[in-house]
Enzyme design. Structure first.
Site, PDB file in Angstrom:
ATOM      1  N   ARG A  23       0.822  -1.215   0.000  1.00 34.47           N
ATOM      2  CA  ARG A  23       0.000   0.000   0.000  1.00 34.47           C
ATOM      3  C   ARG A  23       0.854   1.262   0.000  1.00 34.47           C
ATOM      4  NH1 ARG A  23      -3.251  -0.230   5.266  1.00 34.47           N
ATOM      5  NH2 ARG A  23      -1.264  -1.078   5.945  1.00 34.47           N
ATOM      6  N   CYS A  39      -2.831  12.525  -5.490  1.00 28.90           N
ATOM      7  CA  CYS A  39      -3.730  11.755  -4.624  1.00 28.90           C
ATOM      8  C   CYS A  39      -4.737  10.999  -5.493  1.00 28.90           C
ATOM      9  CB  CYS A  39      -4.476  12.677  -3.657  1.00 28.90           C
ATOM     10  SG  CYS A  39      -5.801  11.850  -2.746  1.00 28.90           S
ATOM     11  N   HIS A 113     -10.023  16.962  -0.569  1.00 25.08           N
ATOM     12  CA  HIS A 113      -8.933  16.256   0.110  1.00 25.08           C
ATOM     13  C   HIS A 113      -8.890  16.515   1.615  1.00 25.08           C
ATOM     14  CE1 HIS A 113      -5.061  14.079  -0.167  1.00 25.08           C
ATOM     15  NE2 HIS A 113      -4.703  14.851   0.845  1.00 25.08           N
ATOM     16  N   ALA A 160      -4.584   4.585   9.255  1.00 25.75           N
ATOM     17  CA  ALA A 160      -4.821   5.009   7.873  1.00 25.75           C
ATOM     18  C   ALA A 160      -3.496   5.142   7.134  1.00 25.75           C
ATOM     19  CB  ALA A 160      -5.569   6.335   7.844  1.00 25.75           C
ATOM     20  N   SER A 161      -3.495   4.794   5.852  1.00 25.44           N
ATOM     21  CA  SER A 161      -2.290   4.974   5.040  1.00 25.44           C
ATOM     22  C   SER A 161      -2.450   6.127   4.050  1.00 25.44           C
ATOM     23  CB  SER A 161      -1.952   3.682   4.290  1.00 25.44           C
ATOM     24  OG  SER A 161      -3.013   3.300   3.435  1.00 25.44           O
ATOM     25  N   HIS A 166     -11.725   8.734   3.769  1.00 24.08           N
ATOM     26  CA  HIS A 166     -12.319   7.522   3.205  1.00 24.08           C
ATOM     27  C   HIS A 166     -12.646   6.534   4.315  1.00 24.08           C
ATOM     28  CE1 HIS A 166      -8.079   6.378   3.663  1.00 24.08           C
ATOM     29  NE2 HIS A 166      -8.476   5.112   3.634  1.00 24.08           N
TER      30      HIS A 166
END
Length: 231
Positions: A23, A39, A113, A160-161, A166
């Site tokens: 990821r 992104c 974003h 989260a990465s 999301h």
């Protein structure tokens, strides 16, 4: 490789997914970076994600193009895969494993974003919740899926990465042991008392106010209507 392996000691299944190690990472250690131009979740970069599964869109816009409000895509680095046609169980003495059949989706909550729940409009939050519900209902029709979990990791400390707001959805072919225990406990409580344990739990918390954060007529009304128990 994605597969599920059973722990023979506590009768629990775990997901093994080597693909998850590839990821991308938006964060430096303990430091959240600002928006990157590339992104993959930002509006205009739809071609950088897997194809759209579901979306709320502005009228007249096309799928996999700009104009979406909430967008759902398959996770590019899935823990489980819907491409698996059927469950294949393998046993070696006391050890059991099965192929990694299941769903792993990403709910991209907003085209913006740097907007999260705390600065989204009520209408935007409603669309996110409606998306959760729709994906849950759609996947529930697949008889291979036995359990669906919708979750959100927030920031690097939350796991989260990617920085863009999301959520994720995982649908598994087995019911986790912890969920089985909760269902068993809820049934035993109902058999003994003739009432829903979750409604009684809420009723007690509202009465004691020890851990009550906020009480509204709509939330209390929902639980009362759910099991027809007046609060």
């Amino acid at each position: 490789m994605t597969e599920l392996r059973k722990d023979p000691i506590i009768d629990n299944w775990v997901i093994i997914s080597t693909e998850r190690g590839r990821r991308p990472l938006d964060y430096k250690i303990k430091t959240e970076e600002k928006k990157k131009d590339n992104c993959v979740f930002c509006e205009g970069n739809e071609s950088k994600t897997p194809p759209e599964i579901f979306a709320f869109r502005k009228e007249g816009t096309m799928e996999n193009k700009p104009g979406w409000k909430v967008r759902v895509v398959a996770n590019k680095y899935p823990a489980l895969k819907m491409e698996e046609k059927e469950i294949i169980l393998k046993e070696a003495a006391m050890f059991k494993k099965m192929n990694g059949l299941g769903a792993h989706e990403v709910i991209i909550e907003t085209p913006h974003h740097h907007k999260d729940f705390n600065n989204l409009s009520i209408d935007s939050i409603v669309l996110i919740l409606k998306t959760y519900r729709q994906r849950y209902l759609d996947l529930s029709k697949d008889k291979r899926i036995k359990y669906i979990l919708i979750f959100k990791n927030y920031g690097i400390d939350g796991g989260a990465s990617l920085e863009h707001p999301h959520s994720q959805l995982i649908g598994t072919p087995i019911i986790p042991q912890r969920i089985k225990e909760e269902l068993k406990g809820a049934k035993e409580y109902f058999d003994l008392n003739g009432r829903c344990i979750f409604c009684d739990y809420i009723k007690q918390e509202v009465k004691s106010k020890d851990r009550l954060i906020k009480e509204t007529e709509k939330i209390c009304g929902y639980f009362a209507f759910c099991c027809q128990i007046p609060l």
